[in-house]
Design a protein around this motif. Structure first.
Motif, short mmCIF file in Angstrom:
data_model
loop_
_atom_site.label_atom_id
_atom_site.label_comp_id
_atom_site.label_asym_id
_atom_site.label_seq_id
_atom_site.Cartn_x
_atom_site.Cartn_y
_atom_site.Cartn_z
N VAL A 74 6.07 -64.18 45.73
CA VAL A 74 5.17 -65.54 46.34
C VAL A 74 3.90 -65.49 46.41
N ASP A 75 3.05 -64.30 47.90
CA ASP A 75 2.53 -64.09 48.34
C ASP A 75 1.29 -63.21 46.68
N THR A 76 2.52 -62.46 45.84
CA THR A 76 1.77 -61.65 44.75
C THR A 76 1.14 -62.45 43.65
N LEU A 77 2.00 -63.89 43.66
CA LEU A 77 1.67 -64.66 42.69
C LEU A 77 0.34 -65.74 42.74
N ILE A 78 0.87 -65.93 43.50
CA ILE A 78 -0.86 -66.89 44.50
C ILE A 78 -1.71 -66.06 44.22
N ALA A 79 -2.23 -64.44 44.63
CA ALA A 79 -3.13 -63.74 45.00
C ALA A 79 -3.80 -63.23 42.80
N PHE A 80 -2.44 -63.36 42.61
CA PHE A 80 -2.98 -63.15 41.04
C PHE A 80 -3.77 -64.67 40.14
N LEU A 81 -2.79 -65.89 40.67
CA LEU A 81 -3.91 -66.89 40.11
C LEU A 81 -4.94 -67.52 40.90
N GLY A 82 -5.45 -66.65 41.75
CA GLY A 82 -6.48 -66.80 42.40
C GLY A 82 -7.48 -65.57 41.80
N LYS A 83 -6.89 -64.66 41.75
CA LYS A 83 -8.14 -63.85 40.37
C LYS A 83 -8.59 -64.38 39.26
N THR A 84 -7.11 -65.48 38.54
CA THR A 84 -7.55 -65.97 37.68
C THR A 84 -8.58 -66.97 38.05
N GLY A 85 -9.41 -67.87 38.95
CA GLY A 85 -10.01 -68.82 39.05
C GLY A 85 -8.77 -70.11 40.32
N ALA A 86 -7.51 -69.97 39.97
CA ALA A 86 -7.05 -70.83 40.64
C ALA A 86 -7.34 -71.42 41.98
N GLU A 87 -6.85 -72.62 42.13
CA GLU A 87 -6.96 -73.14 43.61
C GLU A 87 -5.18 -73.34 43.59
N VAL A 88 -4.31 -72.32 44.60
CA VAL A 88 -3.01 -73.66 44.78
C VAL A 88 -2.70 -74.18 45.95
N ARG A 89 -1.93 -75.08 45.87
CA ARG A 89 -1.97 -76.14 46.62
C ARG A 89 -0.11 -75.96 47.27
N LEU A 90 0.33 -76.65 48.26
CA LEU A 90 1.85 -76.35 48.25
C LEU A 90 2.23 -77.66 48.18
N THR A 91 3.36 -78.45 48.05
CA THR A 91 3.83 -79.64 48.73
C THR A 91 5.26 -80.13 49.10
N VAL A 92 4.76 -80.27 50.54
CA VAL A 92 6.45 -79.55 50.97
C VAL A 92 6.79 -81.59 51.07
N ARG A 93 8.41 -81.58 51.16
CA ARG A 93 8.99 -82.66 50.84
C ARG A 93 10.65 -82.81 51.59
N ASN A 94 10.90 -83.88 52.06
CA ASN A 94 12.35 -83.51 52.56
C ASN A 94 13.31 -83.27 51.13
N LYS A 95 14.10 -82.76 51.35
CA LYS A 95 15.19 -83.12 50.27
C LYS A 95 15.98 -84.30 49.53
N ARG A 96 16.17 -84.33 48.53
CA ARG A 96 16.60 -85.71 48.40
C ARG A 96 17.91 -85.40 48.18
N GLN A 97 18.54 -87.14 48.80
CA GLN A 97 19.70 -87.10 49.77
C GLN A 97 20.50 -87.41 48.08
N ALA A 98 22.01 -86.65 48.32
CA ALA A 98 23.34 -86.14 47.32
C ALA A 98 23.08 -87.86 47.23
N ALA A 99 23.33 -88.21 45.59
CA ALA A 99 24.17 -89.77 45.60
C ALA A 99 25.70 -89.99 46.07
#
Length: 99
Positions: A74-99
């Protein structure tokens, strides 16, 4: 004869039987690789030029383009994206409940 359809979990790696923590990591890396490949394709350069931009060898870029997910953290891929001019943001949320 009726075709049986099973609803997916939303994570193909979970559906393939990977443990949930590993499936989440694989899904994240897969999403990052997809975005990186899109950004590199927009640049329209050669693999050698992409390698120079990312600071890696051309065979490493080839691994990326062929989807060799196990070779990139993950770290390497984020670094690569940064080198292409991208800004990476992460969203954390609760897991979906099983139906």
């Amino acid at each position: 004869m009726a075709i049986k359809i099973t609803r997916g979990s939303g994570n193909v790696f979970t559906d393939l039987g990977f443990p949930s923590d590993e499936a989440a990591n694989l899904q994240l890396r897969s999403d990052l690789i997809i975005q990186l490949r899109k950004r590199l394709a927009m640049l329209g350069d050669t693999q050698s030029e992409w390698a120079a931009l990312l600071g890696v060898s051309q065979p490493r870029v080839s691994d990326l383009l062929r989807g060799k997910i196990e070779r990139f953290s993950v770290d390497t891929l984020i670094a690569f994206l940064g080198k292409t001019g991208a800004e990476v943001r992460l969203t954390v949320r609760n897991k979906r409940q099983a139906a």
